[in-house]
Design a protein around this motif. Structure first.
Motif, PDB file in Angstrom:
ATOM      1  N   ASN A  10       0.803  -1.222   0.000  1.00 21.51           N
ATOM      2  CA  ASN A  10       0.000   0.000   0.000  1.00 21.51           C
ATOM      3  C   ASN A  10       0.835   1.271   0.000  1.00 21.51           C
ATOM      4  O   ASN A  10       0.343   2.334  -0.349  1.00 21.51           O
ATOM      5  CB  ASN A  10      -0.929  -0.011   1.232  1.00 21.51           C
ATOM      6  N   GLY A  11       2.098   1.160   0.431  1.00 25.47           N
ATOM      7  CA  GLY A  11       2.961   2.332   0.444  1.00 25.47           C
ATOM      8  C   GLY A  11       2.654   3.326   1.550  1.00 25.47           C
ATOM      9  O   GLY A  11       3.066   4.479   1.470  1.00 25.47           O
ATOM     10  N   LEU A  12       1.915   2.898   2.575  1.00 25.14           N
ATOM     11  CA  LEU A  12       1.565   3.778   3.697  1.00 25.14           C
ATOM     12  C   LEU A  12       2.193   3.252   4.972  1.00 25.14           C
ATOM     13  O   LEU A  12       2.108   2.065   5.277  1.00 25.14           O
ATOM     14  CB  LEU A  12       0.050   3.857   3.875  1.00 25.14           C
ATOM     15  N   LEU A  13       2.825   4.130   5.701  1.00 25.55           N
ATOM     16  CA  LEU A  13       3.460   3.761   6.951  1.00 25.55           C
ATOM     17  C   LEU A  13       2.756   4.509   8.079  1.00 25.55           C
ATOM     18  O   LEU A  13       2.635   5.730   8.046  1.00 25.55           O
ATOM     19  CB  LEU A  13       4.940   4.140   6.910  1.00 25.55           C
ATOM     20  N   LEU A  14       2.268   3.765   9.078  1.00 31.76           N
ATOM     21  CA  LEU A  14       1.547   4.377  10.185  1.00 31.76           C
ATOM     22  C   LEU A  14       2.457   5.320  10.964  1.00 31.76           C
ATOM     23  O   LEU A  14       3.567   4.943  11.349  1.00 31.76           O
ATOM     24  CB  LEU A  14       1.012   3.289  11.120  1.00 31.76           C
ATOM     25  N   GLU A  15       1.987   6.538  11.200  1.00 26.67           N
ATOM     26  CA  GLU A  15       2.702   7.490  12.042  1.00 26.67           C
ATOM     27  C   GLU A  15       1.775   7.935  13.168  1.00 26.67           C
ATOM     28  O   GLU A  15       0.697   8.478  12.914  1.00 26.67           O
ATOM     29  CB  GLU A  15       3.193   8.695  11.255  1.00 26.67           C
ATOM     30  N   ILE A  16       2.188   7.714  14.406  1.00 22.18           N
ATOM     31  CA  ILE A  16       1.399   8.093  15.577  1.00 22.18           C
ATOM     32  C   ILE A  16       1.890   9.450  16.061  1.00 22.18           C
ATOM     33  O   ILE A  16       3.064   9.592  16.418  1.00 22.18           O
ATOM     34  CB  ILE A  16       1.515   7.035  16.685  1.00 22.18           C
ATOM     35  N   PRO A  17       1.036  10.476  16.064  1.00 18.32           N
ATOM     36  CA  PRO A  17       1.475  11.821  16.459  1.00 18.32           C
ATOM     37  C   PRO A  17       2.055  11.859  17.865  1.00 18.32           C
ATOM     38  O   PRO A  17       1.595  11.158  18.769  1.00 18.32           O
ATOM     39  CB  PRO A  17       0.184  12.652  16.361  1.00 18.32           C
ATOM     40  N   ASP A  18       3.065  12.711  18.044  1.00 16.22           N
ATOM     41  CA  ASP A  18       3.728  12.818  19.347  1.00 16.22           C
ATOM     42  C   ASP A  18       2.797  13.336  20.434  1.00 16.22           C
ATOM     43  O   ASP A  18       2.981  13.038  21.612  1.00 16.22           O
ATOM     44  CB  ASP A  18       4.943  13.746  19.250  1.00 16.22           C
ATOM     45  N   ASP A  19       1.800  14.150  20.049  1.00 17.98           N
ATOM     46  CA  ASP A  19       0.925  14.758  21.055  1.00 17.98           C
ATOM     47  C   ASP A  19      -0.294  13.903  21.384  1.00 17.98           C
ATOM     48  O   ASP A  19      -1.229  14.365  22.050  1.00 17.98           O
ATOM     49  CB  ASP A  19       0.471  16.151  20.606  1.00 17.98           C
ATOM     50  N   THR A  20      -0.297  12.652  20.952  1.00 21.64           N
ATOM     51  CA  THR A  20      -1.403  11.747  21.269  1.00 21.64           C
ATOM     52  C   THR A  20      -1.422  11.438  22.768  1.00 21.64           C
ATOM     53  O   THR A  20      -0.392  11.145  23.365  1.00 21.64           O
ATOM     54  CB  THR A  20      -1.263  10.431  20.486  1.00 21.64           C
ATOM     55  N   VAL A 193       4.915  -2.359  12.282  1.00 20.27           N
ATOM     56  CA  VAL A 193       5.881  -1.330  11.900  1.00 20.27           C
ATOM     57  C   VAL A 193       5.164   0.012  11.942  1.00 20.27           C
ATOM     58  O   VAL A 193       4.092   0.165  11.352  1.00 20.27           O
ATOM     59  CB  VAL A 193       6.459  -1.575  10.491  1.00 20.27           C
ATOM     60  N   TYR A 194       5.750   0.990  12.641  1.00 19.17           N
ATOM     61  CA  TYR A 194       5.111   2.309  12.745  1.00 19.17           C
ATOM     62  C   TYR A 194       6.157   3.371  13.041  1.00 19.17           C
ATOM     63  O   TYR A 194       7.280   3.067  13.475  1.00 19.17           O
ATOM     64  CB  TYR A 194       4.033   2.309  13.834  1.00 19.17           C
ATOM     65  N   MET A 195       5.782   4.638  12.790  1.00 13.77           N
ATOM     66  CA  MET A 195       6.641   5.783  13.084  1.00 13.77           C
ATOM     67  C   MET A 195       6.145   6.483  14.343  1.00 13.77           C
ATOM     68  O   MET A 195       4.941   6.612  14.561  1.00 13.77           O
ATOM     69  CB  MET A 195       6.621   6.775  11.920  1.00 13.77           C
ATOM     70  N   LYS A 196       7.083   6.948  15.169  1.00 17.06           N
ATOM     71  CA  LYS A 196       6.735   7.728  16.371  1.00 17.06           C
ATOM     72  C   LYS A 196       7.949   8.559  16.741  1.00 17.06           C
ATOM     73  O   LYS A 196       9.061   8.036  16.840  1.00 17.06           O
ATOM     74  CB  LYS A 196       6.327   6.793  17.520  1.00 17.06           C
ATOM     75  N   SER A 197       7.749   9.860  16.927  1.00 20.36           N
ATOM     76  CA  SER A 197       8.812  10.776  17.345  1.00 20.36           C
ATOM     77  C   SER A 197      10.015  10.731  16.405  1.00 20.36           C
ATOM     78  O   SER A 197      11.175  10.794  16.839  1.00 20.36           O
ATOM     79  CB  SER A 197       9.265  10.452  18.771  1.00 20.36           C
ATOM     80  N   GLY A 198       9.749  10.599  15.117  1.00 18.02           N
ATOM     81  CA  GLY A 198      10.810  10.618  14.125  1.00 18.02           C
ATOM     82  C   GLY A 198      11.551   9.312  13.948  1.00 18.02           C
ATOM     83  O   GLY A 198      12.461   9.220  13.120  1.00 18.02           O
ATOM     84  N   ASN A 272       9.261  -4.225  -0.571  1.00 13.28           N
ATOM     85  CA  ASN A 272       9.203  -2.904  -1.183  1.00 13.28           C
ATOM     86  C   ASN A 272       9.536  -1.878  -0.111  1.00 13.28           C
ATOM     87  O   ASN A 272       8.728  -1.609   0.763  1.00 13.28           O
ATOM     88  CB  ASN A 272       7.801  -2.639  -1.743  1.00 13.28           C
ATOM     89  N   ILE A 273      10.759  -1.322  -0.162  1.00 15.42           N
ATOM     90  CA  ILE A 273      11.181  -0.422   0.905  1.00 15.42           C
ATOM     91  C   ILE A 273      11.351   1.005   0.414  1.00 15.42           C
ATOM     92  O   ILE A 273      12.050   1.807   1.020  1.00 15.42           O
ATOM     93  CB  ILE A 273      12.503  -0.900   1.545  1.00 15.42           C
ATOM     94  N   CYS A 274      10.698   1.335  -0.694  1.00 18.04           N
ATOM     95  CA  CYS A 274      10.872   2.690  -1.225  1.00 18.04           C
ATOM     96  C   CYS A 274       9.522   3.383  -1.356  1.00 18.04           C
ATOM     97  O   CYS A 274       8.491   2.763  -1.546  1.00 18.04           O
ATOM     98  CB  CYS A 274      11.565   2.645  -2.579  1.00 18.04           C
ATOM     99  N   GLY A 275       9.554   4.705  -1.219  1.00 16.91           N
ATOM    100  CA  GLY A 275       8.379   5.519  -1.521  1.00 16.91           C
ATOM    101  C   GLY A 275       7.269   5.476  -0.514  1.00 16.91           C
ATOM    102  O   GLY A 275       6.099   5.650  -0.875  1.00 16.91           O
ATOM    103  N   PHE A 276       7.558   5.272   0.771  1.00 17.24           N
ATOM    104  CA  PHE A 276       6.493   5.240   1.765  1.00 17.24           C
ATOM    105  C   PHE A 276       6.027   6.640   2.146  1.00 17.24           C
ATOM    106  O   PHE A 276       6.805   7.584   2.175  1.00 17.24           O
ATOM    107  CB  PHE A 276       6.941   4.501   3.032  1.00 17.24           C
ATOM    108  N   LYS A 277       4.739   6.747   2.420  1.00 12.73           N
ATOM    109  CA  LYS A 277       4.143   7.986   2.903  1.00 12.73           C
ATOM    110  C   LYS A 277       3.567   7.726   4.284  1.00 12.73           C
ATOM    111  O   LYS A 277       2.818   6.769   4.487  1.00 12.73           O
ATOM    112  CB  LYS A 277       3.040   8.450   1.945  1.00 12.73           C
ATOM    113  N   SER A 278       3.942   8.585   5.260  1.00 11.03           N
ATOM    114  CA  SER A 278       3.441   8.421   6.622  1.00 11.03           C
ATOM    115  C   SER A 278       2.044   9.007   6.747  1.00 11.03           C
ATOM    116  O   SER A 278       1.786  10.113   6.276  1.00 11.03           O
ATOM    117  CB  SER A 278       4.383   9.109   7.619  1.00 11.03           C
ATOM    118  N   VAL A 279       1.132   8.271   7.371  1.00  9.25           N
ATOM    119  CA  VAL A 279      -0.242   8.739   7.573  1.00  9.25           C
ATOM    120  C   VAL A 279      -0.666   8.425   8.999  1.00  9.25           C
ATOM    121  O   VAL A 279      -0.084   7.573   9.661  1.00  9.25           O
ATOM    122  CB  VAL A 279      -1.227   8.089   6.572  1.00  9.25           C
ATOM    123  N   GLY A 280      -1.696   9.122   9.478  1.00  4.29           N
ATOM    124  CA  GLY A 280      -2.202   8.928  10.825  1.00  4.29           C
ATOM    125  C   GLY A 280      -3.050   7.688  10.970  1.00  4.29           C
ATOM    126  O   GLY A 280      -3.272   6.934  10.017  1.00  4.29           O
TER     127      GLY A 280
END
Length: 373
Positions: A10-20, A193-198, A272-280
């Motif tokens: 899907n090319g989407l990487l979960l990003e959890i906002p820092d202020d959650t 797999v997810y993003m948090k605080s960079g 596929n490790i290229c072109g990911f977009k972080s979303v909430g």
């Protein structure tokens, strides 16, 4: 999501906002768990303390604003037979529900005996429900509380997926608990797999009953070092006691994606490790991209061509990272990773089930359709 690694396609990487912010909200011992779940809300008691009464109470108006002492004064007027402890507890609970919880906060609700938890995101400000004349369903108890917030439920997870460091909440008697101090344990429940605080986090579960032996640790770190790019720094956190969790953390997301999926049995060529977009949280689980993906079957010819194109992109990205199919070190690391995956019984940590997004109106319609004509 159809698999732990759907995000690769899907090319989407979960990003959890820092202020959650994170909260536990009880459903009166689990009594209203299924009502909360099926009708997308949380609620709190003491209906005599209406939102209108709060807004008009002088001690809760600006410039003082909402304070626990102000809520206690209001409760003393409405419940003059309550003792100070009852008033303080109720005032704090109502203030948390109406003023402290915010839209986009994460909320957890335990079932009866805390065998399961539902986890979601708050999507509305407080409101008061106007009871309809609908019949009470046979399979769950309807919550009578009027002060509510809408919630989009994302997952239902079993108790054994919750970190042991959070087990104290099972015996706590507070109706609403802040859980910010436990955010790292809750974040893991959403996706492997997810993003948090960079930083990117990859989470795998070691299902081996015995602990990891020293030679297995040595081989594991060797795999991480060989797979990641030279300039990437990967931190490993572990809790692997009969069985447990491994967390890989780095600000270089390709290293985490590659390490996580290879340790669970895939190979570099499949990633596929290229072109990911972080979303909430909402877009990751319920956005247009998820709905569109569900409509497209893997047998579709267009999908096949798209996958072939992504394979070419993977090859190009591997070249950029200095990784080639002929690289014997990478091949050896993959082989070691697959051996470790078998020996340690490694799997992606993706507990529970993702809940289908349904609006409250749809659930009410379903219930009414079951009623006798």
């Amino acid at each position: 999501m159809n698999s732990p690694y759907d995000f690769l396609e899907n090319g989407l990487l979960l990003e959890i906002p820092d202020d959650t912010n994170y909260w536990l909200v009880r459903a009166d011992g689990g009594k209203y768990y299924h009502d909360f779940l099926l009708n997308n809300f949380i609620a709190t008691s003491d209906d005599e303390i209406t939102i209108e009464a709060i807004e008009n109470f002088p001690q809760l108006k600006p410039p003082v604003g909402p304070t626990k002492e102000g809520y206690k004064l209001l409760y003393q007027q409405k419940y003059d037979d309550w003792n100070n402890q009852q008033i303080a507890h109720a005032a704090g609970r109502t203030m948390k529900f109406l003023n402290d919880i915010k839209v986009n906060d994460v909320v957890m609700v335990p079932s009866h005996s805390s065998t399961h938890f539902i986890i979601g995101i708050v999507t509305s400000d407080p409101y008061e429900e106007v009871h309809s004349e609908r019949l009470s369903p046979d399979h769950y108890i309807v919550c009578p509380y009027l002060k509510r917030r809408e919630v989009l439920w994302i997952k239902e997870v079993p108790r054994d997926a919750i970190s042991e460091k959070m087990y104290w909440i099972l015996s706590s008697h507070q109706s609403i608990l802040p859980l910010n101090d436990h955010s790292e344990y809750i974040d893991k429940l959403f996706a492997p797999v997810y993003m948090k605080s960079g930083s990117c986090h990859g989470v795998v579960k070691v299902n081996k009953e015995a602990g990891i032996e020293s030679n297995e640790w040595y081989r594991l770190y060797g795999v991480v070092e060989e797979i990641k790019a030279e300039d990437a720094v990967v931190t490993v956190k572990s809790n692997v006691e009969s069985p447990g969790i491994l967390v890989f953390i780095s600000d270089h997301y390709p290293a985490i994606i590659a390490t996580t999926v290879v340790l669970t049995g895939l190979s570099i060529g499949q990633i596929n490790i290229c072109g990911f977009k972080s979303v909430g949280l909402y877009r990751y689980f319920f956005g247009e991209e998820k709905l569109q993906r569900d409509k497209v079957g893997l047998e579709n010819e267009g999908q096949r061509l798209e996958n072939e194109l992504k394979s070419l992109e993977v090859i190009e990205r591997k070249r950029e990272l200095g990784i080639t199919d002929s690289d014997s070190a990478i091949k050896e690391a993959e082989n070691t990773a697959h051996e470790l995956s078998e020996e340690l019984s490694v799997s992606a940590f993706n507990p529970g089930q993702i809940l289908g997004h349904r609006k409250r109106r749809e659930n009410l319609d379903d219930q009414s359709s079951d009623e006798p004509e």
